[in-house]
Each structure stands twice: as C-alpha cells, then as structure tokens.
Scaffold this motif. Structure first.
Motif, PDB file in Angstrom:
ATOM      1  N   SER B  38       0.847  -1.200   0.000  1.00  0.00           N
ATOM      2  CA  SER B  38       0.000   0.000   0.000  1.00  0.00           C
ATOM      3  C   SER B  38       0.875   1.239   0.000  1.00  0.00           C
ATOM      4  N   PHE B  39       0.370   2.252  -0.691  1.00  0.00           N
ATOM      5  CA  PHE B  39       1.066   3.548  -0.725  1.00  0.00           C
ATOM      6  C   PHE B  39       0.199   4.551  -0.003  1.00  0.00           C
ATOM      7  N   ASP B  40       0.670   5.031   1.140  1.00  0.00           N
ATOM      8  CA  ASP B  40      -0.093   6.046   1.860  1.00  0.00           C
ATOM      9  C   ASP B  40      -1.545   5.624   2.070  1.00  0.00           C
ATOM     10  N   GLY B  41      -1.724   4.374   2.413  1.00  0.00           N
ATOM     11  CA  GLY B  41      -3.077   3.907   2.691  1.00  0.00           C
ATOM     12  C   GLY B  41      -3.812   3.400   1.456  1.00  0.00           C
ATOM     13  N   PHE B  42      -3.242   3.615   0.272  1.00  0.00           N
ATOM     14  CA  PHE B  42      -3.891   3.110  -0.936  1.00  0.00           C
ATOM     15  C   PHE B  42      -3.348   1.727  -1.257  1.00  0.00           C
ATOM     16  N   HIS B  43      -4.246   0.735  -1.279  1.00  0.00           N
ATOM     17  CA  HIS B  43      -3.790  -0.636  -1.482  1.00  0.00           C
ATOM     18  C   HIS B  43      -3.613  -0.905  -2.963  1.00  0.00           C
ATOM     19  N   GLY B  62      -5.064  -6.325 -17.707  1.00  0.00           N
ATOM     20  CA  GLY B  62      -5.756  -5.670 -16.597  1.00  0.00           C
ATOM     21  C   GLY B  62      -5.862  -4.205 -16.899  1.00  0.00           C
ATOM     22  N   PRO B  63      -6.937  -3.578 -16.387  1.00  0.00           N
ATOM     23  CA  PRO B  63      -7.125  -2.155 -16.671  1.00  0.00           C
ATOM     24  C   PRO B  63      -6.008  -1.297 -16.073  1.00  0.00           C
ATOM     25  N   ASN B  64      -5.973  -0.047 -16.482  1.00  0.00           N
ATOM     26  CA  ASN B  64      -4.965   0.866 -15.933  1.00  0.00           C
ATOM     27  C   ASN B  64      -5.079   0.952 -14.417  1.00  0.00           C
ATOM     28  N   GLY B  65      -3.941   0.929 -13.761  1.00  0.00           N
ATOM     29  CA  GLY B  65      -3.952   1.035 -12.302  1.00  0.00           C
ATOM     30  C   GLY B  65      -4.247  -0.283 -11.617  1.00  0.00           C
ATOM     31  N   ALA B  66      -4.250  -1.378 -12.386  1.00  0.00           N
ATOM     32  CA  ALA B  66      -4.549  -2.673 -11.783  1.00  0.00           C
ATOM     33  C   ALA B  66      -3.400  -3.164 -10.909  1.00  0.00           C
ATOM     34  N   GLY B  67      -2.212  -2.580 -11.107  1.00  0.00           N
ATOM     35  CA  GLY B  67      -1.080  -2.992 -10.291  1.00  0.00           C
ATOM     36  C   GLY B  67      -0.088  -3.860 -11.040  1.00  0.00           C
ATOM     37  N   LYS B  68      -0.165  -3.848 -12.364  1.00  0.00           N
ATOM     38  CA  LYS B  68       0.721  -4.701 -13.141  1.00  0.00           C
ATOM     39  C   LYS B  68       2.173  -4.230 -13.003  1.00  0.00           C
ATOM     40  N   THR B  69       2.358  -2.914 -13.217  1.00  0.00           N
ATOM     41  CA  THR B  69       3.720  -2.377 -13.101  1.00  0.00           C
ATOM     42  C   THR B  69       4.234  -2.517 -11.671  1.00  0.00           C
ATOM     43  N   THR B  70       3.344  -2.282 -10.721  1.00  0.00           N
ATOM     44  CA  THR B  70       3.756  -2.409  -9.331  1.00  0.00           C
ATOM     45  C   THR B  70       4.206  -3.831  -9.022  1.00  0.00           C
ATOM     46  N   MET B  71       3.539  -4.811  -9.627  1.00  0.00           N
ATOM     47  CA  MET B  71       3.945  -6.196  -9.410  1.00  0.00           C
ATOM     48  C   MET B  71       5.377  -6.404  -9.909  1.00  0.00           C
ATOM     49  N   PHE B 111      10.986  -1.589 -19.154  1.00  0.00           N
ATOM     50  CA  PHE B 111      10.066  -0.699 -18.462  1.00  0.00           C
ATOM     51  C   PHE B 111       8.915  -0.274 -19.356  1.00  0.00           C
ATOM     52  N   GLN B 112       7.832   0.125 -18.690  1.00  0.00           N
ATOM     53  CA  GLN B 112       6.660   0.581 -19.425  1.00  0.00           C
ATOM     54  C   GLN B 112       7.019   1.791 -20.274  1.00  0.00           C
ATOM     55  N   LYS B 113       7.636   2.778 -19.601  1.00  0.00           N
ATOM     56  CA  LYS B 113       8.147   3.933 -20.354  1.00  0.00           C
ATOM     57  C   LYS B 113       9.565   3.562 -20.755  1.00  0.00           C
TER      58      LYS B 113
ATOM     59  N   LYS C 546       4.387  10.370   0.593  1.00  0.00           N
ATOM     60  CA  LYS C 546       4.922   9.327  -0.259  1.00  0.00           C
ATOM     61  C   LYS C 546       4.215   9.447  -1.598  1.00  0.00           C
ATOM     62  N   GLY C 547       4.721   8.771  -2.548  1.00  0.00           N
ATOM     63  CA  GLY C 547       3.964   8.774  -3.787  1.00  0.00           C
ATOM     64  C   GLY C 547       4.839   8.841  -4.992  1.00  0.00           C
ATOM     65  N   ARG C 548       4.215   8.627  -6.118  1.00  0.00           N
ATOM     66  CA  ARG C 548       4.976   8.585  -7.343  1.00  0.00           C
ATOM     67  C   ARG C 548       5.430   9.960  -7.774  1.00  0.00           C
ATOM     68  N   ALA C 549       4.591  10.962  -7.471  1.00  0.00           N
ATOM     69  CA  ALA C 549       4.865  12.305  -7.964  1.00  0.00           C
ATOM     70  C   ALA C 549       6.270  12.730  -7.585  1.00  0.00           C
ATOM     71  N   ILE C 550       6.656  12.417  -6.331  1.00  0.00           N
ATOM     72  CA  ILE C 550       7.936  12.913  -5.864  1.00  0.00           C
ATOM     73  C   ILE C 550       9.085  12.076  -6.373  1.00  0.00           C
ATOM     74  N   GLU C 551       8.799  10.973  -7.021  1.00  0.00           N
ATOM     75  CA  GLU C 551       9.915  10.144  -7.453  1.00  0.00           C
ATOM     76  C   GLU C 551      10.521  10.601  -8.766  1.00  0.00           C
ATOM     77  N   ALA C 552       9.757  11.372  -9.499  1.00  0.00           N
ATOM     78  CA  ALA C 552      10.138  11.698 -10.868  1.00  0.00           C
ATOM     79  C   ALA C 552      11.485  12.371 -11.000  1.00  0.00           C
TER      80      ALA C 552
HETATM   81  N1  LIG Z   1       5.289   4.586  -5.693  1.00  0.00           N
HETATM   82  C1  LIG Z   1       3.956   4.763  -5.715  1.00  0.00           C
HETATM   83  N2  LIG Z   1       3.392   5.687  -4.914  1.00  0.00           N
HETATM   84  C2  LIG Z   1       2.054   5.870  -4.900  1.00  0.00           C
HETATM   85  N3  LIG Z   1       1.195   5.189  -5.643  1.00  0.00           N
HETATM   86  C3  LIG Z   1       1.686   4.256  -6.494  1.00  0.00           C
HETATM   87  C4  LIG Z   1       3.085   4.000  -6.557  1.00  0.00           C
HETATM   88  N4  LIG Z   1       3.286   3.019  -7.449  1.00  0.00           N
HETATM   89  C5  LIG Z   1       2.057   2.700  -7.921  1.00  0.00           C
HETATM   90  N5  LIG Z   1       1.103   3.428  -7.339  1.00  0.00           N
HETATM   91  C6  LIG Z   1      -0.324   3.317  -7.581  1.00  0.00           C
HETATM   92  O1  LIG Z   1      -0.652   1.978  -7.620  1.00  0.00           O
HETATM   93  C7  LIG Z   1      -1.633   1.721  -8.621  1.00  0.00           C
HETATM   94  C8  LIG Z   1      -1.144   0.678  -9.550  1.00  0.00           C
HETATM   95  O2  LIG Z   1      -0.269   1.245 -10.473  1.00  0.00           O
HETATM   96  P1  LIG Z   1       0.425   0.441 -11.658  1.00  0.00           P
HETATM   97  O3  LIG Z   1       1.056  -0.763 -11.093  1.00  0.00           O
HETATM   98  O4  LIG Z   1       1.299   1.378 -12.387  1.00  0.00           O
HETATM   99  O5  LIG Z   1      -0.794   0.060 -12.577  1.00  0.00           O
HETATM  100  P2  LIG Z   1      -0.750  -0.575 -14.029  1.00  0.00           P
HETATM  101  O6  LIG Z   1       0.668  -0.760 -14.419  1.00  0.00           O
HETATM  102  O7  LIG Z   1      -1.484  -1.827 -13.873  1.00  0.00           O
HETATM  103  O8  LIG Z   1      -1.444   0.393 -14.909  1.00  0.00           O
HETATM  104  C9  LIG Z   1      -1.899   3.052  -9.300  1.00  0.00           C
HETATM  105  O9  LIG Z   1      -3.079   3.582  -8.762  1.00  0.00           O
HETATM  106  C10 LIG Z   1      -0.718   3.889  -8.921  1.00  0.00           C
HETATM  107  O10 LIG Z   1      -1.087   5.246  -8.795  1.00  0.00           O
END
Ligand SMILES: Nc1ncnc2c1ncn2[C@@H]1O[C@H](COP(=O)(O)OP(=O)(O)O)[C@@H](O)[C@H]1O
Ligand SMILES: [Mg+2]
Lengths: 389, 271, 552
Positions: B38-43, B62-71, B111-113, C546-552
């Motif tokens: 979780s990021f700041d409470g967002f799972h 999976g749709p955008n934001g599904a967590g694929k990149t995070t995985m 990487f995605q980008k 925390k968050g992605r924004a600050i990582e850029a």
């Molecule tokens: N470092 C991070 N900080 C905050 N939120 C993040 C971070 N990494 C991913 N997220 C959030 O986690 C969710 C999953 O993102 P991501 O894995 O990129 O999705 P996908 O690749 O499936 O489109 C998104 O809502 C994204 O904003």
C-alpha cells in the motif's frame, strides 16, 4: 599499459590539450628563469605564481567535472577536499619552519606557542616528513569523501539533497577550522612558510619548479580522468547520471561506482590544494567557505561540464577574469559579474563553452555529410536533452 | 583507491537465503504468495498470488492502475511488499534483495516507459547491458572481446538496429526505443524477462514482429512475463493469461476463457 | 452603594493618617537624640540612629539618609544639627526649618563601618513605613536579603498594619528570613519560615536557604534541604520554559522563512538559494520605511512596522515574481542548474543591496509598543518577541486559509502537486507558478521585516549562510510535501539545536580532549552531522508525502 589504452585515452583534442599544458609548464618557467629581468619576454615571478594558482584551480575543476559532468553528482563542498589537501601540505610547511619562527620554538609552530600549547597535538606527528604529508594529502580528503559518500550513496541520497549536504559538510568544517582549539591555526590558518624540501619557498627557482609541477599535476589528473571516462566504467558513470535506477536494474552496484569516483575526485582536489598552498603561501579556514566550492562548480559550467578540457579551460578563464576585475576599477562589480555568470551560463549556455563549440562542430559535420551517421562527441558525451524532466 | 564493493548482503540475509536454498520452497521459477503493498493507505496490491513455471510465458492483462507495473516493481526489488512471499527459483527470497542483486540473479526488465541511456550510442547501450563483470574494477580495466562484439552484433541484428548502431539512443523513435530495450534484455541474457507494455507505440507490423521475437525468446527456454493491453498481441502470443484488477488476480486461463469471464468483462467495460 | 461608602471610609482614614504623620513632633526624645549627633561619639551616634529610626518622625528618613551620605553636619558648640538636601539647600535637622547656610563651625557627622551597617538597616526599616506600597515592598525585599534581626519589631508592626496583599507577602517573607537566621528562634518558627521562603522560590530564596549557618537542629536542616531541592527543580522548569520561549520567538522568524522556502520549493522542486536574500530585502525595506518616517514624519514611528510588513511582502513578492518570470521558469526540471542560478542570483542581490546601502550596519528601531518586557512567573517576555510570534501566527493562519479556501490557493496546490494534470484541467500553470513563487518570496520578506525587530539593526548578513542553512535544515527535517512540515521541522530543529549546544561541550571534550569552551559552534556542527545522518534514513523529510509524484 597497452597502446590500446593510450589510443583510447589520447584522442586528438586530449593530445592537443596535454601538449599545450606541457608547453606552458616548460616555457613559462624558462622565460622566468633564463631571461634577464629587463627583457620584454621575461615572465615575472608573481605571474608564475598566479598562473600556478590557475593551474591548481584547473585540477580542482577537473575533479568536479569528473563527478558532476560524468556521474551527475553535484558536489557543493569540493572546496573542503581542496582545503584538506592544502592543510596537509601547510602542516608540512609549518613543521619545516622549525626554530626560525617568531618564537623560535623548534617543534611548535608559532600559533601553538601563542596559544600556550605545551606539546605538539598527536595529529601533527609525522608532518615533518614530506612523504607522510604527501600521503595525507591523498588520505585526508580521500577518507572524508569515502566516509561521507558511503553514508550518502548507500542510502541513495541524490540530486539536490546530496548537493545541500555536501555544502553542509564544508560549512561544518569551516566552523571547526575557525576554532583555535582545533589545532590548525584557527582564524589565521597556516602561513609564513620558509622552505619546501629544503628549497626556499620564495625563490624564483622554487616558484618556477612548483609551477611546472602543477602543470604536471594537471596533465596527470587529466590523463586519469580521460582514462576513466573513456573506459567502460565511464559509460557506466554516464548511465548512472542519465538513468540511475535503470543502471541498477542492469545489475550494476551504482553506489560503488559513485563512491569510487567521488573518492578519487576528492583525492584529486586534495592534490590541487596541496600544490596551491606553497604557491600562495597561506591556507586558512576561508578555503572551506561554501561560496568557494560553488564558485568552482561554475568554472566547470562555464567551460562545459562533461568535457574535461572545458572544465580546465573554465577554471582558467573565470579566474583570469576575476583577477582582472578585482584588481581594477571594476572591483565593486565583480560580484555582479560572477552572479550574472551563474545565471547566464545556466540559462543561455548550459553546455558551456566547449560543449557548445562541440555541438556546433558536430552539427556542421552532420550537415556536411548529410547521411553520415557517426556524430560522436569529441570529448566524452554531452547529455543532449537537458530539458528533460 | 579502488572502492571496495558494497555488498548489501548482511549475514542474516545470507543465512535466510541459505536456509531457503536448502528447503527450496517451490519448484516455480517465480513465486508470489499473498503479497500486499500500500502507498499512503492506498492498497495497490492485495493478496496477489501467482506462479510462473520455468520456461513459461505468461501474459498479464488488466485495466490501468490494476497494479501490473507495481507487481514488476516488487519482483525486481524496486518496491518492497508490506506482506507476502516472493521467491525466485524457489530459493531466493526477493523481498530481501535489492535491485542490483536481483538483476544479477538473472531477472531482466523492460520498463513501461522505455528507458534507455539516451546520450549513449545504441551499441554502448547494449554493451552496458551485457551480463559480464559489473564490478568497478572490471569495468575500469575492461577490454572488449570478440565474443562480446559478436553477441552485440547478433542482438543488433535481431532488433534491426545494425545500421544505427553508432547513433545516439536518444534520437530513436518511441518504437525503436522499445526494441532497443528488448535488445538490452537480450544482451543481459536473464533467466526471467519481465516485459512491460512492449508494443505501445508500434505499428501492426512491428507488433507482430515483437510477438514473434518474444516467442522466440521463450523457445530459448526463458521464462517471460508480458504485460500488455493490446488484445491482438496477447492473442498472438497464445499463452496463458492472467487478468489483474485492483491488485489481485481476477481470472486466469486461456485468452478465450479470460475474455469470456463475466467479471473480466465487467471490469473492462464497466457495468 | 456599599462599595462607595467603603471607598469614602478608606479615603477618610488615609487623610487622617497623613494628618497624623504631618503634625510636627513636640520636643522630646527625638530632639535629644538629634543633639547626640553633636557629641562626635560613635556609640552616641548609633544610639541616635536607633531612636530616630523608631521615632516615626517624618524627618527621620531625611536625617538618616543625610547621615549616610555625609550631608549631616553637627555644631559641637551649639549642639545644633543641620542637613543639606540632595538639592543643596540646608535645613535645621530637628525642626526641618530652612536655614541660609550651615555654620562654618559645624562638621560632618563621622561614621564607621558598624554605623554604616546600622544606618542601612535603619533606612530599610524606615521605608518599610513608606506610604507607597511599591517602596514598602522594595524595602521588605532588602530586609529579606539582609535578614537583620534588629528589624523584626518594625517588620512585625508593619505586617500588622499592612493591607496591600503583595506587601503583606513581602513582609511575611522578610519576617521569615529574619526568624530563620535568628539564633533564638524556635525550631517550629524556623520550619514555618522555611515553608514561606520555599513558596517564594526564587534565586534569593535559594541563596538564603543554602547559606544557612550549620548549627541548626536536625528538623530545620532537613526541611531546608528539601526546600532547596524543591526550589531548584522549580527553577529548572522555569529556565526550560524561558529557553522554550526564546527558541519559539526566534524560531518563529525562521519558521516564516522556512514556510516561504517551502512554498517556492513547491514551484521549483528545488531549494532556492537566494531565499535568504529575500529575507534581507524585507529587512532593508523596514529600514527604508523607518528612515523615511524618521526624517519626514517622526510622529508615525510607532506605525512603522505596520507599514513595513506589508511593504516588505510586496517588494519581496514582486521581486520574486520578476525572478520567476525571467530566470526560474527556464530552469524547471533542471534542479542542479536551478541551484546554481539561484546562488548567482543571491550574489547579485547581495551586491546590489551593498551598493545601495553600504556594507555597514543600519539602525532599525522598535516601535514603542514593541519595546519593553514583562515577567511571567520567572520568565521574561519581551514585547518584541511576543509580537513577532503573533505576526508569525497571523501570517501562518492567513496563508493556510488562503490555500484552503480561495481558488488561487486551490490552483497553487493543484499545480505544485501535479503540474501536468493541473495544466490539462485548464489552470494557467505559468501564472500560478509566478504567483506562488512571489508568495513564497513575499513571506520571506515578512520574515525579514520581523527579523529586524529581534536586533536593532540590519546588515547584509541579516540572513547569513548559517540562518539560511538552518532554514534549509528545517525544511529538510520537515519535508516539503506539506506546509506544516516546515512548522514541525522548525520545532524539531530548535529543540535539537538547544539540546546539542548544551550537550556538545562535554561531549566534544570527551571525544577529542579539548577544553570545553566549544559551545554553540560544535552544537551546530553536531546538528549538521546529525542532519546528514538523518537524510540517510528519511531522504524526503520526517513528514514527507509518499507517492509517485515525488519520485520523478
Ligand atoms: N510509488 C507509488 N506511490 C504511490 N502510488 C503508487 C506508486 N506506485 C504505484 N502506485 C499506484 O498503484 C496503482 C497501480 O499502479 P500500476 O502498477 O502502475 O498500474 P498498471 O501498471 O497496472 O497500470 C496506481 O493507482 C498507482 O497510482
Ligand atoms: Mg503499468
């Protein structure tokens, strides 16, 4: 090593640079020593020392360029390593004074007698031997950089945060060296040197030799830098600069690379400081001032970061301008000039002098043979896309 | 003044690693079990479990934001999971290792980008990716060998960039950068390839070529995980598909199974 | 109604008392005593002092203080005694009637040390009767310190009559002090005294208790010891709160500067190295405002700060906007270059101010409502620091309200959090950038204006590297993600600095073997080292997002 290494290190512009420095390092001392004083070509000794100072600055600039231009580490505290090297040399020179000081104490330097030191502090032991001092010139900045870098890089402090803490580091040292009880002469620093390796430090011959040595030092530092940036390690450094995390995913231990160049660069800065002190005759805590370090960075920016020749050139050009301005009627405007230089270079000339010339030459070459595909940068590689977020 | 290699492996980690090696928790190449992030409470990842067998190719949709990149971030050590097990080869606990160590184990990532070293030539990009000595000393005194040159030539051939080998990577088009990055994966020669959205910005022909390339790689007995939105591409790969949604596995199976799954349809089309 | 009568009665009573003291005493022991001065005998003089002091005669104070200062002259032949007032006029001591001049045959009454002591306590006793309660309290205080046993009856008498509450306490404390030191006082009396002294609890009380002669009963010694520890721990508490107050008020200026820096950081993503110069400009604006007022409208001086603060905000703010438009905006996404350019900017601004105002200190005054101090318990609160704190809080609250409730604030937050998204939602990001940068700079200007009120001058180094570094450190500690990060960072920093400046001397001595004079400097070094270590663990600050924004 092998010719392969030499051809790689010495491309055309590098060779030209080395030849020029070598020529200057030989010709100027000769003009100083051999010509009679009334000859128009005679170079006065004070100029030799002044140029010697520039050469030391050029070495410092190279060391900054190595880490900033090639590895993206902007150190705003490199003056600290320069000053530490300078202090190590200064301590040797102090011990050489012996009983010729004002107080005539054979062991204690004047300031210690003045401050009622009863005996030499332990960290002054050994500085009566040149080899030891020379070792310390490398070790003191090297160890500091290693410790500092180890902490900083391991926990991935990067970018401006790193810059700010390097600035804090030199500031902390400034405060410490200003203290009398720190044992390095406090406010006044170390001065009144008499001789170096038995030669009178004021003598024309010594001055000329020091100048020649500085030029040799510059050539050495330049060769080391060239060797590094043209090796595969140089490519890794640029990779780290442009996309640090990508480099990690390729299996490079980025912090080791950073630590290596940072430490090496600090040692180079230390050598520059050590060559500088006998030529200017004094080292004091002012050398640690954060302003000095950041000024050295601007030399590199002016000359062109990521181009070693540019860094050296920038140091000489900016310092020459400084000498001209601060000694004339324009003195009150020097700080305006310097400030404007910071702003204008970053805004209008982000690649610096050499970088811009290189880009222009490359552009022309590319136009000349319209579909030629080899547009390799002359000296290292300049990040093409500075506007990248 | 050669800096000592920094090793992040402390004795404790080494001990756990050794233990895991003995036990060999699973025979899977990649093994994720009950992972939470979780990021700041967002799972972002919820109780994610997935297994890739050695030599398997898997498509992840999976749709955008599904967590694929995070995985992928979790597998490659960029993000540490709050909970759960991640094992490589059944022996290496990836949650204890950093990016460098994981890369050295043989997990490569696109990487995605697309991220290539823009100010270096294409050839140098591949050279940097080669899985040879990556130590400071090794690179400082590196001297190219014929073997390395040949490998680079072969990769250049494969990604069709031989002619552009000396131009800067920054000058490539988006699609070419994708290819270069795949080329870097090839040069890296890892056991597992994680490929994030490889055909974004490619023409149909290029997409097809990419699919062929990935299948060829997989035939080389590499484990491949491909994230992609492009359904024709996924279909062309013809492998098992996993659909992620809100950080958890929604469905798994052949492309036809998955695309007929009610929940998947619901997630993709809304209700 | 009742109250009115009460007042009337009190006034009538006071009139009566005054009348009583004003009636000249008839010839009697008082006159005899005065005559004794003419005997030129120390013991006679002593006796006379005793009688006069306890006579209640209105002249008594004048006579004895004249004696003390050598302005009392006695004619051995006529036995007449004269005094010259502090105004140089002479009078007959006994009657108070003015005389043209003291006869030449009269000589100054001589004193010895014993006499001097007695005179002092006699004077103390006399002012105990002064109609002015403040004077009564002051003299009770001096009795408290001298604990002269001879004054016990006077104190007792005074205590009896005393109606003023504060004065009563003072008398009671004085009485307790005397009893504590009186050899023949009972144990119970002494213990009771200690309790009274303990409740007073200041430095003097502590001195009184610690210098108690050793030959006391066990009970007294014990009570005294426990009273001493009690007072001491209370004093530490006070000194901590004094320090806290001090840190808070100075910290509040730094805090404003840090908030300004945090705001500009939000725009650039980089620390603005010329931020300290914005503070400096705010300070010089204050100087200019005061200068104009002094030369042209001196009557308005008290309003100078009220004018200077908004003006400082405007000047620094507009300058900030200009800087953003001409320099900063070309550097977005190039953090390291931004660092260099803003450093250059700081050099230019410094030099410009130096050229305009000269390199020396320029005086800045406090308006009258900002000078002075008051005591709160044992801590001294100066008005300037109190007001500075109020200003800071006001700015902070206004800023928070602005960011939260106005559309401009909403836009600023949107742009700093996600520029691209904000842009695609139709926010004119470049306008917002400029205004935000101006806002941050303007707040730095306010900090500068307030900073001048902590010391009475401005210099080029108003906000020197050290202060700037402090502010950066606060920001780093607090993190830049949220505005209150600066607040927390400032608080944490001030506490740390205080702690380390105290700790380091011994700490340092321990490590290196130098004399412990190091003090604050090493405190600073320790802080810097600590910060470096801290960044290790929390590169984005204590309270970072925390968050992605600050990582850029
Ligand atoms: N470092 C991070 N900080 C905050 N939120 C993040 C971070 N990494 C991913 N997220 C959030 O986690 C969710 C999953 O993102 P991501 O894995 O990129 O999705 P996908 O690749 O499936 O489109 C998104 O809502 C994204 O904003
Ligand atoms: Mg993704």
């Amino acid at each position: 090593m092998t010719p392969h290494f030499l051809t790689r290190t010495l491309d055309r512009s590098a060779t030209i640079f080395i030849l020029i420095v070598a020529a200057v390092g030989i010709v100027l001392p000769l003009l100083n020593l051999l010509l009679p004083a009334d000859s128009p070509l005679q170079v006065p000794t004070y100029l030799i020392s002044l140029f010697g100072k520039y050469v030391c600055y050029a070495i410092l600039a190279l060391s900054i360029d190595l880490i900033w231009g090639y590895c993206g580490i902007l150190s705003l505290g490199h003056g600290a390593f320069f000053a530490l090297g300078g202090y190590a040399m200064g301590m040797y020179l102090m011990r050489q004074i012996g009983s010729r000081g004002v107080y005539g104490n054979p062991v204690l330097p004047d300031f210690m007698v003045f401050l009622n030191y009863k005996e030499l502090p332990w960290y002054w032991y050994g500085f009566d031997m040149f080899w030891f001092a020379a070792l310390m010139v490398l070790l003191a900045p090297g160890l500091l950089a290693f410790g500092f870098g180890w902490l900083a890089f391991r926990s991935r402090v990067t970018g401006v945060y790193l810059s700010i803490i390097t600035q804090a580091m030199t500031y902390a040292l400034l405060l410490a060296f200003f203290r009398n009880d720190f044992g390095f002469g406090g406010n006044n620093g170390l001065t009144d040197f008499k001789d170096i390796l038995g030669f009178n430090i004021q003598a024309d011959g010594t001055r000329a030799a020091l100048f020649a040595l500085s030029c040799l030092g510059l050539i050495g530092a330049f060769m080391i830098c060239r060797f590094i940036v043209t090796s595969k390690l140089g490519k890794v450094l640029i990779a780290v600069r442009d996309a640090e995390s990508r480099t990690r995913f390729l299996g490079y231990r980025v912090e080791s690379y950073k630590l290596f160049v940072f430490t090496l660069s600090a040692c180079m800065a230390g050598v520059a400081g050590a060559l500088y002190v006998p030529q200017v005759g004094i080292i004091n805590p002012g050398e640690f001032a954060p302003g000095n370090s950041i000024e050295a960075v601007i030399w590199v920016a002016v000359g062109g970061r990521g181009t070693l020749v540019g860094a050296a050139l920038g140091a000489v050009v900016v310092n020459y301008a400084k000498t001209v301005f601060t000694s004339g009627a324009l003195a009150p405007y020097w700080l305006f000039m310097l400030g404007a230089l910071f702003i204008l270079v970053t805004l209008l000339l982000p690649k610096g002098i050499i970088g811009t010339v290189n880009a222009w030459l490359d552009g022309r070459k590319a136009r000349d043979n319209a579909n030629a595909d080899s547009a390799e940068a002359e000296d290292g590689i300049i990040k093409p896309d500075l506007e990248k977020a | 003044m050669v800096a000592a290699e920094l090793t992040a492996i402390d004795p404790q980690v080494a001990a756990r690693e050794a233990e895991a090696r003995q036990k060999r928790i699973t025979s899977a190449q990649l093994y994720l079990d009950g992972v939470h992030v979780s990021f700041d409470g967002f799972h972002a990842i919820n109780n994610l479990s997935m297994v890739l067998a050695p030599g398997e190719m898997r498509a992840i949709i999976g749709p955008n934001g599904a967590g694929k990149t995070t995985m992928m971030d979790i597998i490659t050590g960029k993000t540490k999971p709050d909970e759960g097990d991640v094992y490589f080869d059944g022996t290496h606990d990836l949650t204890l290792l950093d990016e460098t160590e994981i890369a050295k184990l043989g997990i490569g990532r696109k990487f995605q980008k697309p991220t290539v070293f823009e100010s270096q030539t294409i050839q140098d990009n591949l050279l940097l990716a080669l899985n040879v000595d990556h130590s400071v000393r090794g690179t400082l005194f590196w001297r190219g060998s014929r073997g390395e040159a040949e490998r680079i030539d072969r990769v250049l051939e494969t990604i069709r960039l031989t002619d552009a080998r000396d131009s800067l990577a920054g000058n490539l088009s988006h699609g070419q950068k994708q290819w270069l990055e795949i080329g870097m994966l090839l040069a890296q020669d890892p056991k597992v390839l994680l490929v994030d959205e490889p055909v974004a910005g490619m023409t149909d022909v290029e997409t097809h070529q990419t699919a062929e390339l990935l299948k060829a790689i997989n035939r080389d007995n590499k484990t491949v995980m491909v994230v992609e939105h492009d359904m024709t591409f996924v279909r062309e790969l013809g492998v098992k598909v996993t659909c992620l949604h809100e950080g958890t596995v929604l469905a798994e199976g052949t492309i036809d199974d998955v695309s007929q799954n009610d929940r998947v349809v619901e997630v993709y089309l809304g209700r | 109604m009742n109250y009115f009568f009460e007042r009337c009665r009190a006034i009538a009573l006071a009139c009566l008392l005054l009348a009583a003291t004003a009636i000249p005493a008839l010839a009697g022991p008082f006159e005899d005593a005065i005559a004794k001065f003419a005997n030129d005998d120390f013991s006679d003089t002593d006796e006379a002092v005793g009688i006069i002091a306890s006579s209640g005669n209105p002249q008594a104070f004048a006579i004895i203080s004249a004696l003390q200062e050598g302005r009392l002259f006695a004619d051995p032949d006529s036995k007449k005694v004269y005094l010259t007032g502090t105004d140089g006029k002479s009078a007959d001591a006994a009657t108070g009637a003015a005389v043209a001049e003291v006869p030449a045959s009269a000589a100054a009454v001589r004193l010895n040390n014993r006499l001097r002591r007695n005179i002092e306590s006699a004077l103390g006793g006399l002012t105990l009767m002064s109609p002015d309660p403040a004077k009564r309290i002051a003299s009770a205080q001096s009795v408290f310190k001298s604990h002269e046993a001879a004054l016990l009856p006077v104190i007792d008498a005074a205590l009896e009559k005393e109606t003023n509450k504060a004065a009563r306490t003072a008398f009671a404390e004085a009485r307790a002090a005397i009893l504590l030191y009186k050899e023949d006082a009972t144990e119970a009396e002494k213990i009771e005294s200690i309790a009274i002294i303990k409740s007073r609890g200041d430095q003097d009380a502590l001195a009184l208790l610690t210098s108690l002669p050793p030959d006391q009963t066990l009970g007294v010694t014990r009570t005294a010891a426990s009273a001493i520890t009690a007072i001491k721990s209370r004093q530490t508490l006070w000194s901590i709160s004094q320090n806290a107050w001090y840190g808070l008020s100075l910290g509040s200026v730094l805090l404003l500067a840090a908030i300004g820096l945090a705001i500009t950081f939000g725009v650039m993503g980089v620390i603005n190295m010329a931020h300290g110069e914005m503070v400096m400009i705010g300070a010089y604006v204050t100087f200019v405002v005061q200068d104009v007022i002094r030369t042209s409208y001196p009557g308005l001086f008290d309003y100078s700060l009220l004018m200077a603060v908004p003006l400082a905000f405007l000047v620094a703010g507009i300058l900030g906007i200009i800087i953003e438009r001409t320099i900063i905006r070309f550097l977005y996404g190039r953090p390291l270059e931004t660092l260099l350019a803003t450093w250059g900017l700081s050099l230019v601004l410094q030099q410009a101010v130096r050229t305009m105002f000269g390199p020396t200190n320029r005086e800045v005054g406090n308006p009258s409502w900002m000078s002075g101090a008051f005591e709160l318990g044992q801590i001294t609160i100066t008005y300037n620091r109190l007001w500075i704190l109020c200003f800071t809080l006001a700015v902070f609250v206004i800023l928070l309200a602005m960011l939260r409730y106005t559309s401009m604030g909403l836009e600023m937050r949107a742009v700093t959090q996600n520029r691209r998204m904000a842009a695609s939602m139709g926010i004119a990001t470049s306008r917002v950038d400029a205004l935000t940068f101006g806002l941050g700079s303007g707040i730095a200007g306010i900090a500068g204006a307030l900073f001048t009120q902590t010391n009475a001058y401005v210099t080029l180094t108003v906000f020197d590297f050290e202060n700037s570094a402090k502010v950066m450190v606060m920001l780093i500690l607090g993190g830049t993600g949220r505005l209150y990060g600066a607040f927390l960072g400032a608080a944490v920093y001030m506490v740390l600095e205080d702690y380390f400046s105290k700790l380091s001397p011994t700490f340092w001595q321990f490590g290196i073997g130098l004399e412990p004079v190091a003090g604050a400097v090493l405190g600073k070094i320790a802080i810097l080292v600590l910060i470096i270590l801290f960044i290790q663990k929390r590169p984005r600050g204590l309270f970072a997002l925390k968050g992605r924004a600050i990582e850029a």
